[in-house]
Scaffold this active site. Sequence first.
Site, PDB file in Angstrom:
ATOM      1  N   LYS A  64       0.855  -1.185   0.000  1.00 32.87           N
ATOM      2  CA  LYS A  64       0.000   0.000   0.000  1.00 32.87           C
ATOM      3  C   LYS A  64       0.894   1.239   0.000  1.00 32.87           C
ATOM      4  CE  LYS A  64      -4.012   1.760   2.482  1.00 32.87           C
ATOM      5  NZ  LYS A  64      -3.511   2.883   3.277  1.00 32.87           N
TER       6      LYS A  64
ATOM      7  N   SER B  71      -1.891  -0.411 -13.768  1.00 29.08           N
ATOM      8  CA  SER B  71      -3.339  -0.255 -13.844  1.00 29.08           C
ATOM      9  C   SER B  71      -4.003  -1.522 -14.335  1.00 29.08           C
ATOM     10  CB  SER B  71      -3.722   0.892 -14.769  1.00 29.08           C
ATOM     11  OG  SER B  71      -5.141   0.991 -14.810  1.00 29.08           O
TER      12      SER B  71
ATOM     13  N   LYS C 244       0.456   7.666 -14.369  1.00 33.14           N
ATOM     14  CA  LYS C 244      -0.570   6.834 -13.738  1.00 33.14           C
ATOM     15  C   LYS C 244      -1.577   7.697 -12.981  1.00 33.14           C
ATOM     16  CE  LYS C 244      -2.796   3.213 -12.238  1.00 33.14           C
ATOM     17  NZ  LYS C 244      -3.509   3.474 -11.035  1.00 33.14           N
TER      18      LYS C 244
ATOM     19  N   HIS D 158      -3.840   9.139 -15.461  1.00 32.71           N
ATOM     20  CA  HIS D 158      -4.735   8.049 -15.879  1.00 32.71           C
ATOM     21  C   HIS D 158      -5.927   7.967 -14.919  1.00 32.71           C
ATOM     22  CE1 HIS D 158      -6.247   3.955 -15.142  1.00 32.71           C
ATOM     23  NE2 HIS D 158      -6.075   3.721 -16.434  1.00 32.71           N
ATOM     24  N   ASN D 159      -5.633   8.010 -13.637  1.00 32.38           N
ATOM     25  CA  ASN D 159      -6.714   7.902 -12.657  1.00 32.38           C
ATOM     26  C   ASN D 159      -7.621   9.125 -12.681  1.00 32.38           C
ATOM     27  OD1 ASN D 159      -5.384   5.552 -11.989  1.00 32.38           O
ATOM     28  ND2 ASN D 159      -5.733   5.793  -9.807  1.00 32.38           N
TER      29      ASN D 159
ATOM     30  N   GLU E 137      -9.814   8.551 -15.417  1.00 30.31           N
ATOM     31  CA  GLU E 137     -10.727   7.483 -14.968  1.00 30.31           C
ATOM     32  C   GLU E 137     -11.901   8.088 -14.181  1.00 30.31           C
ATOM     33  OE1 GLU E 137      -8.749   4.099 -12.924  1.00 30.31           O
ATOM     34  OE2 GLU E 137     -10.079   4.472 -11.227  1.00 30.31           O
TER      35      GLU E 137
END
Length: 479
Positions: free
Chosen positions: A75, A128, A182, A185-186, A189
């Site tokens: 995490k 991802s 990334k 990307h989120n 998203e």
Amino acid sequence: ATANIGVVGLAVMGSNLARNLASREGNTVAVYNRSRAKTDELLTEHPEAGFVPAFSYDEFAASLTVPRTAVIMVKAGAGTDAVIDELVKVFEPGDIIVDGGNALFTDTIRREKAVRDTGINFVGMGVSGGEEGALLGPSLMPGGSDESWVTLGPILRSIAAVAEGEPCVTHVGHDGAGHFVKMVHNGIEYADMQLIAEAYDLIRRGTGKTPAEIADVFAQWNEGELNSYLIEITAEVLRAQDAATGAPLVDVIVDQAGAKGTGGWTVQTAIDLGVPVSGIAEAVFARSVSSHPEQRAVAANLPGPVDELRVDDAEAFIEDVRLALFASKIVAYSQGFDEIRAGAAQYGWTIDLGAVAKIWRGGCIIRAQFLNRISDAYAEVPDLQVLLTAPYFVDALQRAQDAWRRIVAQAAAAGIPSPAFSSSLAYYDGLRADRLPAALIQGQRDFFGAHTYRRVDREGTFHTLWSGDRSEITAEDTH
Ligand code: 6PG
């Protein structure tokens, strides 16, 4: 030493990635987890993987061939730093530590710098595709040094998703570039999901169709230019029935959307970079609005419009919604790519935007047919200023804009929140405007703070003596 790659952290994402690695020709995978139980469990459940278990960092390092390569799947946060500290103790110069968590890119920059001093390579890598992606083929966004890419490239290519024959991985750029991409990307998203949710809500309220009927609409959309993973799973979710009550599942789910932070980072970073990502921001804020039940309760009786949404021709309305969704989606991606461009300039990364679009075509959450159009656009004009000005998108916006305007207007008139649809349209109109009322803002700023302004007809910086005779002086005179 027998393993060419190792995985630290064997929760679902880590163990799935380890199994993916092990399933590819030529890989032997060392595995380590802080608590022994997880390692034992993985070994028992997947003897076919031929894992090499380690129960200490020393053992882990000893099991790896040189250059040692380890992927951390814990995490994101302090745990990542703790693992890096341990690996640095047992690894040697030239070895490679990869962080596959959802780390904030500035943490990755910091970690890369710190680890670099030891001669070890540190690579922040965006992963991802969720649990299934990790197991069967994720989209991978590694940053880090060119040296590390020599070793990592072939391994990552072997486990990544494949889209149209190409593995969904590229060396995005140095240090934090992978995690930056990334993050964006989120953000995209979030926007994509919010837009789809608005489309569903409008169709439901406008036509009275049931969730299962709307599932058919999405399934049909998935056959066309909106074809994407998120549209596909939307149909699945809308079709689902609650076993306990028989009601549509979507009606028994509490309407408060959670967030783990990456969407918010995209917006915070964009603000720092001065990039307008309004569609993404609205998507983040829409989740926040939903997640304040106490505020929603006290606001529930605020006046709304008298007339509800009235749709005479359901089919035409649904087509309007589809076009509004498509146009807004173009805006969201354009804003996201704008942020990547600005981030690259700010942090000194060379990022091939077309290559980023390509590695998002498979494996990841925002995978969509539409990404081919984005890579085409950058192939044609690599330093395209604004993605949505590429010919394909201009054409799409031309086709969509009337419908888009109708939907935003109808939603506003009927009091149906459509923050992402409407903010995307406002961005579009702002961007294409000849003149913006920003001129007035400059006048106001000059009035109360002598912040100065430039003129349309002459070079220089000017200030009006607002509290004097209101004559204009050149700004140099104010100092
Ligand atoms: C992916 C996803 C994934 C992410 C969640 C978080 O690309 O596989 O983006 O990395 O953990 O989707 O999103 P929330 O903020 O909505 O929890």
